[in-house]
Design a protein around this motif. Structure first.
Motif, PDB file in Angstrom:
ATOM      1  N   PHE A  18      54.723-130.505  53.101  1.00 47.97           N
ATOM      2  CA  PHE A  18      55.494-129.805  54.126  1.00 47.97           C
ATOM      3  C   PHE A  18      56.179-130.766  55.103  1.00 47.97           C
ATOM      4  CE2 PHE A  18      52.049-126.803  52.978  1.00 47.97           C
ATOM      5  CZ  PHE A  18      52.824-125.752  52.525  1.00 47.97           C
ATOM      6  N   ALA A  19      55.883-132.045  54.986  1.00 54.32           N
ATOM      7  CA  ALA A  19      56.444-133.044  55.897  1.00 54.32           C
ATOM      8  C   ALA A  19      57.853-133.437  55.451  1.00 54.32           C
ATOM      9  CB  ALA A  19      55.540-134.274  55.937  1.00 54.32           C
ATOM     10  N   LYS A  20      58.495-134.271  56.251  1.00 52.91           N
ATOM     11  CA  LYS A  20      59.857-134.721  55.953  1.00 52.91           C
ATOM     12  C   LYS A  20      59.908-135.345  54.554  1.00 52.91           C
ATOM     13  CE  LYS A  20      63.712-137.158  57.901  1.00 52.91           C
ATOM     14  NZ  LYS A  20      64.299-137.694  59.114  1.00 52.91           N
ATOM     15  N   GLY A  21      60.851-134.860  53.746  1.00 53.80           N
ATOM     16  CA  GLY A  21      60.996-135.352  52.373  1.00 53.80           C
ATOM     17  C   GLY A  21      60.125-134.632  51.365  1.00 53.80           C
ATOM     18  N   GLY A  22      59.230-133.739  51.829  1.00 52.48           N
ATOM     19  CA  GLY A  22      58.359-132.995  50.924  1.00 52.48           C
ATOM     20  C   GLY A  22      59.095-131.856  50.242  1.00 52.48           C
ATOM     21  N   VAL A  23      58.510-131.345  49.169  1.00 48.79           N
ATOM     22  CA  VAL A  23      59.105-130.252  48.404  1.00 48.79           C
ATOM     23  C   VAL A  23      59.361-129.039  49.300  1.00 48.79           C
ATOM     24  CG1 VAL A  23      58.676-128.600  46.534  1.00 48.79           C
ATOM     25  CG2 VAL A  23      58.116-131.022  46.208  1.00 48.79           C
ATOM     26  N   PRO A  27      60.962-128.620  58.912  1.00 49.62           N
ATOM     27  CA  PRO A  27      61.555-129.517  59.904  1.00 49.62           C
ATOM     28  C   PRO A  27      60.815-129.603  61.240  1.00 49.62           C
ATOM     29  CG  PRO A  27      63.271-128.253  58.813  1.00 49.62           C
ATOM     30  CD  PRO A  27      61.946-127.696  58.357  1.00 49.62           C
ATOM     31  N   TRP A  28      60.198-128.511  61.682  1.00 48.15           N
ATOM     32  CA  TRP A  28      59.504-128.536  62.963  1.00 48.15           C
ATOM     33  C   TRP A  28      58.226-129.368  62.946  1.00 48.15           C
ATOM     34  CZ3 TRP A  28      58.865-123.032  65.343  1.00 48.15           C
ATOM     35  CH2 TRP A  28      60.110-122.391  65.427  1.00 48.15           C
ATOM     36  N   MET A  29      57.741-129.703  61.761  1.00 50.79           N
ATOM     37  CA  MET A  29      56.446-130.394  61.686  1.00 50.79           C
ATOM     38  C   MET A  29      56.416-131.638  62.562  1.00 50.79           C
ATOM     39  SD  MET A  29      54.198-131.842  58.498  1.00 50.79           S
ATOM     40  CE  MET A  29      53.590-130.294  57.876  1.00 50.79           C
ATOM     41  N   GLU A  30      57.488-132.419  62.529  1.00 55.09           N
ATOM     42  CA  GLU A  30      57.517-133.654  63.325  1.00 55.09           C
ATOM     43  C   GLU A  30      57.386-133.361  64.814  1.00 55.09           C
ATOM     44  OE1 GLU A  30      60.556-136.546  62.410  1.00 55.09           O
ATOM     45  OE2 GLU A  30      60.520-135.938  60.307  1.00 55.09           O
ATOM     46  N   LYS A  31      57.939-132.229  65.252  1.00 53.14           N
ATOM     47  CA  LYS A  31      57.889-131.870  66.670  1.00 53.14           C
ATOM     48  C   LYS A  31      56.472-131.489  67.104  1.00 53.14           C
ATOM     49  CE  LYS A  31      59.791-128.611  70.013  1.00 53.14           C
ATOM     50  NZ  LYS A  31      60.600-127.425  70.208  1.00 53.14           N
ATOM     51  N   VAL A  32      55.750-130.735  66.279  1.00 56.40           N
ATOM     52  CA  VAL A  32      54.418-130.273  66.672  1.00 56.40           C
ATOM     53  C   VAL A  32      53.305-131.246  66.303  1.00 56.40           C
ATOM     54  CG1 VAL A  32      55.131-127.851  66.580  1.00 56.40           C
ATOM     55  CG2 VAL A  32      53.966-128.874  64.608  1.00 56.40           C
ATOM     56  N   LEU A  33      53.587-132.215  65.461  1.00 58.49           N
ATOM     57  CA  LEU A  33      52.548-133.148  65.009  1.00 58.49           C
ATOM     58  C   LEU A  33      51.843-133.872  66.153  1.00 58.49           C
ATOM     59  CD1 LEU A  33      51.093-134.131  62.529  1.00 58.49           C
ATOM     60  CD2 LEU A  33      52.907-135.804  62.178  1.00 58.49           C
ATOM     61  N   PRO A  34      52.558-134.394  67.165  1.00 58.76           N
ATOM     62  CA  PRO A  34      51.836-135.047  68.273  1.00 58.76           C
ATOM     63  C   PRO A  34      50.923-134.086  69.035  1.00 58.76           C
ATOM     64  CG  PRO A  34      54.168-135.637  68.317  1.00 58.76           C
ATOM     65  CD  PRO A  34      54.012-134.544  67.298  1.00 58.76           C
ATOM     66  N   VAL A  35      51.338-132.838  69.164  1.00 59.29           N
ATOM     67  CA  VAL A  35      50.529-131.837  69.861  1.00 59.29           C
ATOM     68  C   VAL A  35      49.256-131.552  69.062  1.00 59.29           C
ATOM     69  CG1 VAL A  35      50.489-129.457  70.719  1.00 59.29           C
ATOM     70  CG2 VAL A  35      52.589-130.807  70.891  1.00 59.29           C
ATOM     71  N   ILE A  36      49.416-131.324  67.754  1.00 56.54           N
ATOM     72  CA  ILE A  36      48.256-131.049  66.901  1.00 56.54           C
ATOM     73  C   ILE A  36      47.339-132.263  66.849  1.00 56.54           C
ATOM     74  CG2 ILE A  36      47.503-130.508  64.551  1.00 56.54           C
ATOM     75  CD1 ILE A  36      50.056-128.806  64.275  1.00 56.54           C
ATOM     76  N   SER A  37      47.908-133.448  66.822  1.00 63.07           N
ATOM     77  CA  SER A  37      47.101-134.671  66.816  1.00 63.07           C
ATOM     78  C   SER A  37      46.256-134.772  68.087  1.00 63.07           C
ATOM     79  CB  SER A  37      48.017-135.894  66.677  1.00 63.07           C
ATOM     80  OG  SER A  37      47.248-137.062  66.572  1.00 63.07           O
ATOM     81  N   GLU A  38      46.834-134.378  69.212  1.00 63.98           N
ATOM     82  CA  GLU A  38      46.091-134.407  70.473  1.00 63.98           C
ATOM     83  C   GLU A  38      44.926-133.413  70.434  1.00 63.98           C
ATOM     84  OE1 GLU A  38      46.978-134.124  75.282  1.00 63.98           O
ATOM     85  OE2 GLU A  38      48.615-133.746  73.868  1.00 63.98           O
ATOM     86  N   ILE A  39      45.143-132.249  69.857  1.00 65.64           N
ATOM     87  CA  ILE A  39      44.072-131.252  69.725  1.00 65.64           C
ATOM     88  C   ILE A  39      42.978-131.780  68.800  1.00 65.64           C
ATOM     89  CG2 ILE A  39      43.492-128.928  68.911  1.00 65.64           C
ATOM     90  CD1 ILE A  39      46.435-128.141  69.658  1.00 65.64           C
ATOM     91  N   ALA A  40      43.375-132.298  67.638  1.00 65.08           N
ATOM     92  CA  ALA A  40      42.399-132.812  66.672  1.00 65.08           C
ATOM     93  C   ALA A  40      41.606-133.985  67.243  1.00 65.08           C
ATOM     94  CB  ALA A  40      43.103-133.211  65.379  1.00 65.08           C
ATOM     95  N   ALA A  41      42.274-134.847  67.999  1.00 61.29           N
ATOM     96  CA  ALA A  41      41.584-135.994  68.598  1.00 61.29           C
ATOM     97  C   ALA A  41      40.529-135.543  69.595  1.00 61.29           C
ATOM     98  CB  ALA A  41      42.591-136.910  69.281  1.00 61.29           C
ATOM     99  N   ARG A  42      40.846-134.514  70.359  1.00 58.84           N
ATOM    100  CA  ARG A  42      39.927-134.017  71.387  1.00 58.84           C
ATOM    101  C   ARG A  42      38.730-133.286  70.783  1.00 58.84           C
ATOM    102  NH1 ARG A  42      41.242-131.709  77.240  1.00 58.84           N
ATOM    103  NH2 ARG A  42      42.711-133.436  77.089  1.00 58.84           N
ATOM    104  N   TYR A  43      38.961-132.575  69.666  1.00 62.66           N
ATOM    105  CA  TYR A  43      37.904-131.746  69.067  1.00 62.66           C
ATOM    106  C   TYR A  43      37.634-132.177  67.617  1.00 62.66           C
ATOM    107  CZ  TYR A  43      39.621-128.902  72.961  1.00 62.66           C
ATOM    108  OH  TYR A  43      40.046-128.470  74.192  1.00 62.66           O
ATOM    109  N   GLN A  44      37.504-133.460  67.372  1.00 62.82           N
ATOM    110  CA  GLN A  44      37.365-133.968  66.003  1.00 62.82           C
ATOM    111  C   GLN A  44      36.227-133.309  65.232  1.00 62.82           C
ATOM    112  OE1 GLN A  44      37.541-138.287  65.503  1.00 62.82           O
ATOM    113  NE2 GLN A  44      38.530-138.439  67.510  1.00 62.82           N
ATOM    114  N   GLU A  45      35.074-133.193  65.854  1.00 63.90           N
ATOM    115  CA  GLU A  45      33.918-132.642  65.146  1.00 63.90           C
ATOM    116  C   GLU A  45      34.000-131.129  64.983  1.00 63.90           C
ATOM    117  OE1 GLU A  45      30.300-134.123  66.813  1.00 63.90           O
ATOM    118  OE2 GLU A  45      30.842-136.195  66.368  1.00 63.90           O
ATOM    119  N   ARG A  46      34.942-130.489  65.656  1.00 60.22           N
ATOM    120  CA  ARG A  46      35.107-129.042  65.572  1.00 60.22           C
ATOM    121  C   ARG A  46      36.393-128.672  64.826  1.00 60.22           C
ATOM    122  NH1 ARG A  46      30.523-126.585  66.450  1.00 60.22           N
ATOM    123  NH2 ARG A  46      31.594-124.729  67.122  1.00 60.22           N
ATOM    124  N   THR A  47      37.068-129.670  64.227  1.00 64.03           N
ATOM    125  CA  THR A  47      38.326-129.430  63.517  1.00 64.03           C
ATOM    126  C   THR A  47      38.088-129.266  62.025  1.00 64.03           C
ATOM    127  OG1 THR A  47      39.730-130.515  65.165  1.00 64.03           O
ATOM    128  CG2 THR A  47      40.567-130.461  62.914  1.00 64.03           C
TER     129      THR A  47
END
Length: 196
Positions: A18-23, A27-47
């Motif tokens: 689903f990322a850039k260049g994927g089948v 397109p929005w993935m790049e925009k939300v990726l930093p936000v999701i990364s911040e969530i995953a980093a904060r709650y790693q053991e609960r993700t």
């Protein structure tokens, strides 16, 4: 809004396909990726990251799925580049301790171990992010509602390849499911859910 406890962060299908260049480039993935990364980093053991696993060949699925993957043969495992179904690198670094659950269909609860995993971990609330708002996220959210989970959608952590589909679903969540689905921003999520 009520605080969040006994929760799991379900990050739906943030995969290379689903990322850039994927089948199925979203397109929005790049925009939300930093936000999701911040969530995953904060709650790693609960993700929990989910992966939509396509069949090796269209014939490996039945009914309408066979027709779907005949049309999208280039998305089958026989045709995909290695790593196409992997979680994008910006998020895969959180696993472990984050878990990865594979699924054969849109809903993360269908044909996977997710429901049992959440029950074993005494999860009562699912916090949802990922792709795509109007397909796999929708199916997973409705599955979670059916199973009785409190559902919290992080609205700035969703992406779709269809603006129309995304907007329609956000309206539907607000107006038709407002008693069972909560919409929050990432900032609101961090106020509501303190790392354990």
């Amino acid at each position: 809004m009520e605080g969040i406890r006994d929760a799991a962060h379900l990050c739906i299908d943030m995969q290379n396909i689903f990322a850039k260049g994927g089948v199925w480039e979203t397109p929005w993935m790049e925009k939300v990726l930093p936000v999701i990364s911040e969530i995953a980093a904060r709650y790693q053991e609960r993700t929990v990251f989910t992966r939509f696993i396509t069949p090796e060949r269209p014939e490996d699925r039945r009914g309408q799925w066979r027709a779907y993957f005949t049309k999208w043969k280039r998305a089958t495992r026989d045709d995909l580049a290695p790593g196409a179904l992997d979680i994008v690198p910006a998020l895969s670094r959180y696993s472990p301790p984050a878990l990865v659950v594979d699924k054969p269909a849109y809903s993360a609860f269908f044909g996977s171990r997710l429901g049992h995993l959440l029950v074993e971990r005494h999860v009562g609330t699912v916090v949802v992010s990922g792709a795509e708002t109007d397909v796999c996220v929708l199916a997973t959210v409705l599955g979670a509602v059916d199973l009785g989970f409190r559902v919290v959608i992080v609205q700035d952590a969703l992406c779709s390849s269809s603006d129309t589909g995304h907007d329609a679903l956000m309206t539907m969540y607000r107006t038709r499911f407002n008693e069972q689905i909560e919409l929050v921003s990432t900032a609101e999520l961090f106020d509501m859910w303190r790392p354990e």
